[in-house]
Design a protein around this motif. Sequence first.
Motif, PDB file in Angstrom:
ATOM      1  N   UNK A  69       0.837  -1.207   0.000  1.00 21.40           N
ATOM      2  CA  UNK A  69       0.000   0.000   0.000  1.00 21.40           C
ATOM      3  C   UNK A  69       0.867   1.251   0.000  1.00 21.40           C
ATOM      4  N   UNK A  70       1.951   1.239   0.771  1.00 17.57           N
ATOM      5  CA  UNK A  70       2.850   2.396   0.820  1.00 17.57           C
ATOM      6  C   UNK A  70       3.496   2.644  -0.540  1.00 17.57           C
ATOM      7  N   UNK A  71       3.891   1.564  -1.223  1.00 19.37           N
ATOM      8  CA  UNK A  71       4.500   1.714  -2.548  1.00 19.37           C
ATOM      9  C   UNK A  71       3.495   2.277  -3.554  1.00 19.37           C
ATOM     10  N   UNK A  72       2.266   1.760  -3.529  1.00 26.18           N
ATOM     11  CA  UNK A  72       1.237   2.249  -4.449  1.00 26.18           C
ATOM     12  C   UNK A  72       0.901   3.715  -4.165  1.00 26.18           C
ATOM     13  N   UNK A  73       0.865   4.081  -2.909  1.00 27.39           N
ATOM     14  CA  UNK A  73       0.591   5.478  -2.553  1.00 27.39           C
ATOM     15  C   UNK A  73       1.682   6.399  -3.078  1.00 27.39           C
ATOM     16  N   UNK A  74       2.938   5.951  -2.949  1.00 33.61           N
ATOM     17  CA  UNK A  74       4.059   6.747  -3.448  1.00 33.61           C
ATOM     18  C   UNK A  74       3.972   6.925  -4.969  1.00 33.61           C
ATOM     19  N   UNK A  75       3.643   5.834  -5.675  1.00 31.47           N
ATOM     20  CA  UNK A  75       3.491   5.930  -7.125  1.00 31.47           C
ATOM     21  C   UNK A  75       2.353   6.865  -7.507  1.00 31.47           C
ATOM     22  N   UNK A  77       1.135   9.439  -5.765  1.00 27.93           N
ATOM     23  CA  UNK A  77       1.511  10.829  -5.506  1.00 27.93           C
ATOM     24  C   UNK A  77       2.464  11.356  -6.572  1.00 27.93           C
ATOM     25  N   UNK A  78       3.387  10.504  -7.012  1.00 24.43           N
ATOM     26  CA  UNK A  78       4.312  10.911  -8.074  1.00 24.43           C
ATOM     27  C   UNK A  78       3.553  11.179  -9.374  1.00 24.43           C
ATOM     28  N   UNK A  79       2.586  10.312  -9.693  1.00 25.31           N
ATOM     29  CA  UNK A  79       1.807  10.493 -10.924  1.00 25.31           C
ATOM     30  C   UNK A  79       1.002  11.780 -10.878  1.00 25.31           C
ATOM     31  N   UNK A  80       0.391  12.070  -9.727  1.00 20.67           N
ATOM     32  CA  UNK A  80      -0.382  13.309  -9.578  1.00 20.67           C
ATOM     33  C   UNK A  80       0.515  14.528  -9.753  1.00 20.67           C
ATOM     34  N   UNK A  81       1.710  14.479  -9.159  1.00 22.28           N
ATOM     35  CA  UNK A  81       2.637  15.609  -9.277  1.00 22.28           C
ATOM     36  C   UNK A  81       3.079  15.805 -10.730  1.00 22.28           C
ATOM     37  N   UNK A  82       3.378  14.701 -11.422  1.00 20.78           N
ATOM     38  CA  UNK A  82       3.793  14.800 -12.827  1.00 20.78           C
ATOM     39  C   UNK A  82       2.668  15.356 -13.696  1.00 20.78           C
ATOM     40  N   UNK A  83       1.438  14.910 -13.452  1.00 18.73           N
ATOM     41  CA  UNK A  83       0.314  15.401 -14.240  1.00 18.73           C
ATOM     42  C   UNK A  83       0.073  16.886 -13.980  1.00 18.73           C
ATOM     43  N   UNK A  84       0.218  17.316 -12.738  1.00 14.08           N
ATOM     44  CA  UNK A  84       0.026  18.724 -12.410  1.00 14.08           C
ATOM     45  C   UNK A  84       1.080  19.586 -13.103  1.00 14.08           C
ATOM     46  N   UNK A  85       2.314  19.109 -13.118  1.00 13.83           N
ATOM     47  CA  UNK A  85       3.375  19.842 -13.827  1.00 13.83           C
ATOM     48  C   UNK A  85       3.094  19.905 -15.322  1.00 13.83           C
ATOM     49  N   UNK A  86       2.614  18.790 -15.895  1.00 13.09           N
ATOM     50  CA  UNK A  86       2.274  18.757 -17.323  1.00 13.09           C
ATOM     51  C   UNK A  86       1.143  19.729 -17.631  1.00 13.09           C
TER      52      UNK A  86
END
Length: 208
Positions: A69-75, A77-86
């Motif tokens: 669950x911790x690994x999936x949460x980290x992934x 959050x990273x995806x959300x941050x990348x999409x926001x930057x895009x």
Amino acid sequence: MKEENENIKNEECAQNAQSEANENAKESGNAKDETVGAEDTEEKNGTGEEAEPEQKEEKDPLAAALEEVAQLKDKYLRSVAEFDNYRKRTLKEKAELILNGSEKAVQAFLPIIDDMERALASSEKTDDAGVLKEGMQLIYQKTNKIMESLGVKKIDTSDADFDTNFHEAVAMVPGMGDDKKGKVLDCVQTGYTLNDKVIRHAKVAVGQ
């Protein structure tokens, strides 16, 4: 006779001594075998006993699930941050495109402005209308070439059927005969397309 009896007695004593020695040796051998057997037993069952391999501890299912669950949460959050930057980058590029989208067209028409300035300067030095007309024609041709390079084309109205996709009727002319009915008779204002998209309809007079 007396000597014979003594000899027999001595032989019996020697035999008894030999028997006792054999028995003592046999007992010593049995004791030694027992000692060796005990040592072998101690090596197997005592301090020398072979250690059984330790079983690997199984991972706790709950701990494994929490780690996943911790690994999936980290992934996530990273995806959300990348999409926001895009998204921010795309909005910035779109704003710049809207603001500076006409840059190419403006740069293309700068030589036309230069030609117009030179023509105006020449008109003050000569009264020859032919020279001025020739200069205007050159500028006009150059303008058309630049327009075509930008994807701009004139809408053809010569003997064309009236089409609302390209034409705008500003006048209906009756009594022109059946062969002119629905035909473009005159173009009041030229229409243009940009990359096959109408950016200005041609204003025309149509036979009725």
